[in-house]
Design a protein around this motif. Structure first.
Motif, short mmCIF file in Angstrom:
data_model
loop_
_atom_site.label_atom_id
_atom_site.label_comp_id
_atom_site.label_asym_id
_atom_site.label_seq_id
_atom_site.Cartn_x
_atom_site.Cartn_y
_atom_site.Cartn_z
N GLN A 1 39.27 51.59 60.67
CA GLN A 1 40.65 51.69 61.13
C GLN A 1 41.35 50.33 61.14
O GLN A 1 42.53 50.23 60.78
CB GLN A 1 40.71 52.33 62.52
CG GLN A 1 40.49 53.82 62.51
CD GLN A 1 41.49 54.58 61.63
OE1 GLN A 1 42.68 54.28 61.60
NE2 GLN A 1 41.01 55.58 60.91
N ARG B 1 42.23 49.55 57.56
CA ARG B 1 43.39 50.35 57.15
C ARG B 1 44.67 49.78 57.76
O ARG B 1 45.70 49.69 57.08
CB ARG B 1 43.21 51.81 57.58
CG ARG B 1 42.25 52.59 56.71
CD ARG B 1 42.13 54.03 57.15
NE ARG B 1 41.31 54.79 56.22
CZ ARG B 1 41.00 56.07 56.37
NH1 ARG B 1 41.46 56.75 57.42
NH2 ARG B 1 40.25 56.68 55.49
N HIS B 2 44.61 49.42 59.02
CA HIS B 2 45.80 48.86 59.69
C HIS B 2 46.23 47.56 59.01
O HIS B 2 47.42 47.34 58.76
CB HIS B 2 45.51 48.63 61.18
CG HIS B 2 46.68 48.05 61.90
ND1 HIS B 2 46.85 46.70 62.07
CD2 HIS B 2 47.76 48.64 62.46
CE1 HIS B 2 47.97 46.48 62.72
NE2 HIS B 2 48.54 47.64 62.97
N ASN C 1 45.70 46.59 55.93
CA ASN C 1 46.26 46.88 54.61
C ASN C 1 47.62 47.55 54.70
O ASN C 1 48.52 47.26 53.90
CB ASN C 1 45.30 47.74 53.79
CG ASN C 1 44.09 46.95 53.31
OD1 ASN C 1 44.19 45.75 53.07
ND2 ASN C 1 42.96 47.60 53.19
N ASP D 1 42.76 60.08 56.99
CA ASP D 1 42.43 60.04 55.57
C ASP D 1 43.61 60.52 54.74
O ASP D 1 43.91 59.96 53.69
CB ASP D 1 41.21 60.91 55.28
CG ASP D 1 39.92 60.33 55.84
OD1 ASP D 1 39.90 59.13 56.19
OD2 ASP D 1 38.93 61.07 55.96
N ALA E 1 46.21 57.84 54.58
CA ALA E 1 45.69 56.74 53.76
C ALA E 1 45.83 57.07 52.28
O ALA E 1 46.25 56.24 51.48
CB ALA E 1 44.23 56.47 54.11
N GLU F 1 48.14 55.26 49.37
CA GLU F 1 47.57 54.77 48.10
C GLU F 1 48.35 55.31 46.91
O GLU F 1 48.61 54.58 45.96
CB GLU F 1 46.09 55.16 48.01
CG GLU F 1 45.23 54.37 48.98
CD GLU F 1 43.88 55.03 49.28
OE1 GLU F 1 43.07 54.39 49.95
OE2 GLU F 1 43.66 56.19 48.85
N LEU G 1 42.83 51.61 50.47
CA LEU G 1 43.26 51.25 51.83
C LEU G 1 42.08 50.97 52.74
O LEU G 1 42.21 50.28 53.75
CB LEU G 1 44.12 52.37 52.43
CG LEU G 1 45.00 51.96 53.61
CD1 LEU G 1 46.17 51.11 53.14
CD2 LEU G 1 45.50 53.17 54.37
N ASP G 2 40.90 51.46 52.37
CA ASP G 2 39.71 51.32 53.20
C ASP G 2 38.94 50.04 52.92
O ASP G 2 37.89 49.81 53.53
CB ASP G 2 38.77 52.51 52.98
CG ASP G 2 39.45 53.84 53.28
OD1 ASP G 2 40.52 53.84 53.92
OD2 ASP G 2 38.91 54.88 52.86
#
Length: 196
Positions: free
Chosen positions: A81, A84-85, A87, A129, A132, A136, A146-147
């Motif tokens: 998480q 992801r944040h 990115n 997900d 995300a 992408e 993103l991960d």
């Protein structure tokens, strides 16, 4: 929006560690004046390597990630998480100032402006997900982008020689108890080379 740089990572590390305010983190770092952490988070001044280490230890994040944005966020752990944040924050940098781009972005992400702002402001708000993958597609990147951490965006990290970046990664990924062993080994090697 703040890009994923040192000030942004310091603030993110503080929030991920559960310190809602700068004062709550300062209580864990004795001897610091209140303005010191504020200046670091605002990008007014750049912390020394020793100060970065103190912040990393107080927040439980990897010193290498805190300084360079490289490697796991927490030693021996990959915080999906938080990645992801980070990115998302980078990808949205500058979009709020361009109303047309912002309108198109929220439309394609199928979220409201308010919800996007909540995601940007709150590293604890889960990025699903589904969101995300939509991001992408919006960015034209492959699924899973993103991960992953993308150190190529951090100019400070790239300014160091490759060997130094590798050494920082090795140090960062070691458990805290093993780091002194690595440092002692490096110092012994340095001493032996100097005396040769």
């Amino acid at each position: 929006m703040q890009s994923a740089n040192i000030p942004g990572r310091i603030k993110l590390a503080r929030k991920m560690a559960g310190f809602r305010t700068q004062a709550s983190l300062l209580a864990r770092i004795p001897g610091w004046k209140s303005s010191r952490l504020g200046n670091y988070e605002a990008g007014i001044s750049t912390p020394s390597a020793d100060d970065m280490l103190l912040i990393a230890e107080a927040t439980g994040v990897s010193a290498c990630w805190l300084m360079f944005g490289q490697g796991p966020i927490r030693p021996n752990e990959r915080d999906l998480q938080a990645v992801r944040h980070q990115n998302l924050t980078h990808a949205m940098d500058g979009i709020e100032e361009d109303r047309e781009r912002l309108d198109e972005t929220v439309k394609r992400l199928r979220i409201s402006r308010k919800r996007l702002r909540e995601h940007l402001d709150n590293p604890f708000l889960p990025i699903t997900d589904e969101l995300a993958r939509r991001l992408e597609r919006l960015l034209g990147t492959r699924p899973g982008w993103l991960d992953e951490q993308h150190v190529e965006r951090d100019p400070l990290f790239l300014s160091f020689p490759e060997e130094m970046r590798e050494l920082m990664m090795i140090y960062s990924e070691l458990p805290a108890a093993q780091r002194p062993v690595l440092m002692a080994t490096v110092r012994a090697l340095k001493d032996s080379l100097q005396s040769a």
